[in-house]
Design an enzyme around this catalytic site. Sequence first.
Site, PDB file in Angstrom:
ATOM      1  N   GLY A   1     -63.229 -20.878  72.756  1.00 50.91           N
ATOM      2  CA  GLY A   1     -63.771 -22.225  72.762  1.00 50.91           C
ATOM      3  C   GLY A   1     -65.136 -22.350  72.116  1.00 50.91           C
ATOM      4  O   GLY A   1     -65.733 -23.421  72.133  1.00 50.91           O
TER       5      GLY A   1
ATOM      6  N   SER B   1     -56.456 -10.700  69.772  1.00 54.52           N
ATOM      7  CA  SER B   1     -55.443 -11.676  69.376  1.00 54.52           C
ATOM      8  C   SER B   1     -55.818 -12.354  68.074  1.00 54.52           C
ATOM      9  O   SER B   1     -56.964 -12.333  67.644  1.00 54.52           O
ATOM     10  CB  SER B   1     -55.278 -12.725  70.474  1.00 54.52           C
ATOM     11  OG  SER B   1     -56.483 -13.467  70.626  1.00 54.52           O
ATOM     12  N   ARG B   2     -54.817 -12.958  67.466  1.00 53.52           N
ATOM     13  CA  ARG B   2     -55.081 -13.890  66.387  1.00 53.52           C
ATOM     14  C   ARG B   2     -55.398 -15.248  67.012  1.00 53.52           C
ATOM     15  O   ARG B   2     -55.215 -15.447  68.214  1.00 53.52           O
ATOM     16  CB  ARG B   2     -53.873 -13.986  65.456  1.00 53.52           C
ATOM     17  CG  ARG B   2     -53.545 -12.648  64.764  1.00 53.52           C
ATOM     18  CD  ARG B   2     -52.559 -12.854  63.647  1.00 53.52           C
ATOM     19  NE  ARG B   2     -52.159 -11.596  63.034  1.00 53.52           N
ATOM     20  CZ  ARG B   2     -52.857 -10.953  62.097  1.00 53.52           C
ATOM     21  NH1 ARG B   2     -54.001 -11.450  61.693  1.00 53.52           N
ATOM     22  NH2 ARG B   2     -52.412  -9.826  61.575  1.00 53.52           N
ATOM     23  N   ALA B   3     -55.874 -16.167  66.192  1.00 53.83           N
ATOM     24  CA  ALA B   3     -56.257 -17.481  66.699  1.00 53.83           C
ATOM     25  C   ALA B   3     -55.069 -18.181  67.347  1.00 53.83           C
ATOM     26  O   ALA B   3     -53.954 -18.133  66.830  1.00 53.83           O
ATOM     27  CB  ALA B   3     -56.807 -18.331  65.562  1.00 53.83           C
ATOM     28  N   ILE B   4     -55.319 -18.799  68.490  1.00 61.97           N
ATOM     29  CA  ILE B   4     -54.313 -19.641  69.133  1.00 61.97           C
ATOM     30  C   ILE B   4     -54.654 -21.112  68.855  1.00 61.97           C
ATOM     31  O   ILE B   4     -53.874 -21.844  68.266  1.00 61.97           O
ATOM     32  CB  ILE B   4     -54.254 -19.380  70.649  1.00 61.97           C
ATOM     33  CG1 ILE B   4     -53.904 -17.913  70.924  1.00 61.97           C
ATOM     34  CG2 ILE B   4     -53.240 -20.306  71.314  1.00 61.97           C
ATOM     35  CD1 ILE B   4     -53.928 -17.545  72.384  1.00 61.97           C
ATOM     36  N   THR B   5     -55.849 -21.524  69.264  1.00 62.21           N
ATOM     37  CA  THR B   5     -56.268 -22.910  69.025  1.00 62.21           C
ATOM     38  C   THR B   5     -57.573 -22.973  68.234  1.00 62.21           C
ATOM     39  O   THR B   5     -58.132 -24.048  68.075  1.00 62.21           O
ATOM     40  CB  THR B   5     -56.444 -23.650  70.367  1.00 62.21           C
ATOM     41  OG1 THR B   5     -57.434 -22.960  71.154  1.00 62.21           O
ATOM     42  CG2 THR B   5     -55.146 -23.688  71.138  1.00 62.21           C
ATOM     43  N   SER B   6     -58.072 -21.851  67.736  1.00 66.56           N
ATOM     44  CA  SER B   6     -59.378 -21.796  67.077  1.00 66.56           C
ATOM     45  C   SER B   6     -59.240 -21.528  65.573  1.00 66.56           C
ATOM     46  O   SER B   6     -58.153 -21.197  65.100  1.00 66.56           O
ATOM     47  CB  SER B   6     -60.225 -20.695  67.717  1.00 66.56           C
ATOM     48  OG  SER B   6     -59.679 -19.424  67.409  1.00 66.56           O
TER      49      SER B   6
ATOM     50  N   ASP C   1     -53.695 -23.871  76.343  1.00 69.87           N
ATOM     51  CA  ASP C   1     -54.197 -22.565  76.759  1.00 69.87           C
ATOM     52  C   ASP C   1     -54.767 -22.724  78.165  1.00 69.87           C
ATOM     53  O   ASP C   1     -55.975 -22.668  78.367  1.00 69.87           O
ATOM     54  CB  ASP C   1     -55.265 -22.079  75.769  1.00 69.87           C
ATOM     55  CG  ASP C   1     -55.596 -20.598  75.943  1.00 69.87           C
ATOM     56  OD1 ASP C   1     -54.862 -19.919  76.673  1.00 69.87           O
ATOM     57  OD2 ASP C   1     -56.591 -20.137  75.354  1.00 69.87           O
TER      58      ASP C   1
ATOM     59  N   SER D   1     -52.501 -13.795  80.325  1.00 68.96           N
ATOM     60  CA  SER D   1     -52.456 -13.280  78.964  1.00 68.96           C
ATOM     61  C   SER D   1     -53.513 -12.209  78.745  1.00 68.96           C
ATOM     62  O   SER D   1     -53.226 -11.096  78.286  1.00 68.96           O
ATOM     63  CB  SER D   1     -52.669 -14.430  77.970  1.00 68.96           C
ATOM     64  OG  SER D   1     -52.791 -13.953  76.650  1.00 68.96           O
TER      65      SER D   1
END
Length: 496
Positions: free
Chosen positions: A171, A197-202, A259, A267
């Site tokens: 965030g 991780s790779r970006a989810i919402t970013s 998320d 997760s």
Amino acid sequence: MRARRAHIDTYQQAVVYMRSDCDVCRAEGFEAQAQVEVINGQHRVLAILHRVDSDWLHHDEIALSDAAWKVLKVHEGVPLRVRHPQMLESLRHLRAKVYGARLDYGAFHALMQDIAAQRLTDLHLAAFVTACAGGRLDMDETIALTRAMIDVGERLQWPTAPVMDKHCVGGLPGNRTTLLVVPIVAACGVLMPKTSSRAITSPAGTADTMETLAPVTLDVTAMRRVVEREGACIVWGGAVQLSPADDVLIRVERPLDLDSDAQLVASVLSKKAAVGSQKVLVDVPVGPTAKVRSAEAAQSLAHALVTVGAAIGLEVEPLLTDGSQPVGRGIGPALEAMDVLAVLERRHDAPQDLRERALLLAGAVLEMAGKAAPGEGFLLAQRTLDEGRALAKFVSLCDAQGGMRVPPVAPYFAPVTAARPGVVTQIDNRRIARAAKLAGAPRDPAAGATLHVRLGDPVERGQPLFTLHADTPGELRYALDYVHQQPSIVAVKEHT
């Protein structure tokens, strides 16, 4: 049916294409969007069927998306079997959750098994993610979900202790401290096998940023080899399949832009447990436009992380940090990588907020590991960085993972300037992140935004506030159109 490659990228979702009037579709009653099982010897995949009414596909052919082609390990013209999949018992648990029922470990385990095996369609996955969002999982369910995620994948073990880890709940654009914390901690002799991780919402995930500097798609064997040599790694968690159900769920969470706290906890901690971590520092940025917006929400999330961590055998230490504005200057994989390199190389123009934040987190990890006494971790981290040992370790890590790269540079860019003189009073994390995504990040690694101001900075009319970077003129215009509709992404208050 004879195999044919469709050369269509459907990301991780397996999709197949068959003629509507072919004998198999007619005999089996396959409808569009039906789930079918496709078999090639010992390899099989559950795929979504798209029906074709066109002569580009022959009656005896089945065309496969790239994802299906990869799983089946097939060649052009190879005969494939196609049939209805078996009924899934786990779907009754999904339906129960949609209607508000509480699920136990057995129910979650059945769901995670089928999710990890990719037996559920994206429609089912979207229903599960939605049914668990918005506070619909209590603490016992979150623990059960986390355990189930761990148990359907592998779990690594390491010969030395403690095994340290660090995570940020996200965030906060540009907060790419992991690429600094890992080499600092590893240079101090502490084991830190980091999967990210790779970006989810970013606009960028840690793995996206690291990939502009070195390969991150390592399997478990390659990951072990790097850790044995360097005492650390920074790799993409999706490649090592340590919490495979979570990787599948992330695929659906990304387009849904969901998320939730419970799923975030499950997760994060399932990945940490699976990689063999024993102690985990979790950065929780708090700010009005961050993912976590209030002290109360931060304390609730911190309590969940500690409680679930203890239930699965992890020592978790949350650290609440300032989330009022982006960290560093770059927002987007390559732009953030350039900030990281500037800090590691101790350049005079390196973003000091990124440096100080990374030292704070690295110091806390070193104290948790017993490498520094309480209150002395920051100074140890600082010496490690200033003496060049962190840079040397990072270069060595990149070499071990396949070789260090130079981050790409976007060919198109445009500044966004101040409409009036004054003082910067707000930088909206969410909206500047969205602008960077509309410019093409993280899909285009060089795309994103570069921030030129900080809170409290004085600015003149026409002074650049941030610059957008894109790989194509169309994406740049798209992002600029959004920015012009959001004039207060960087708010400037006129002098009174």
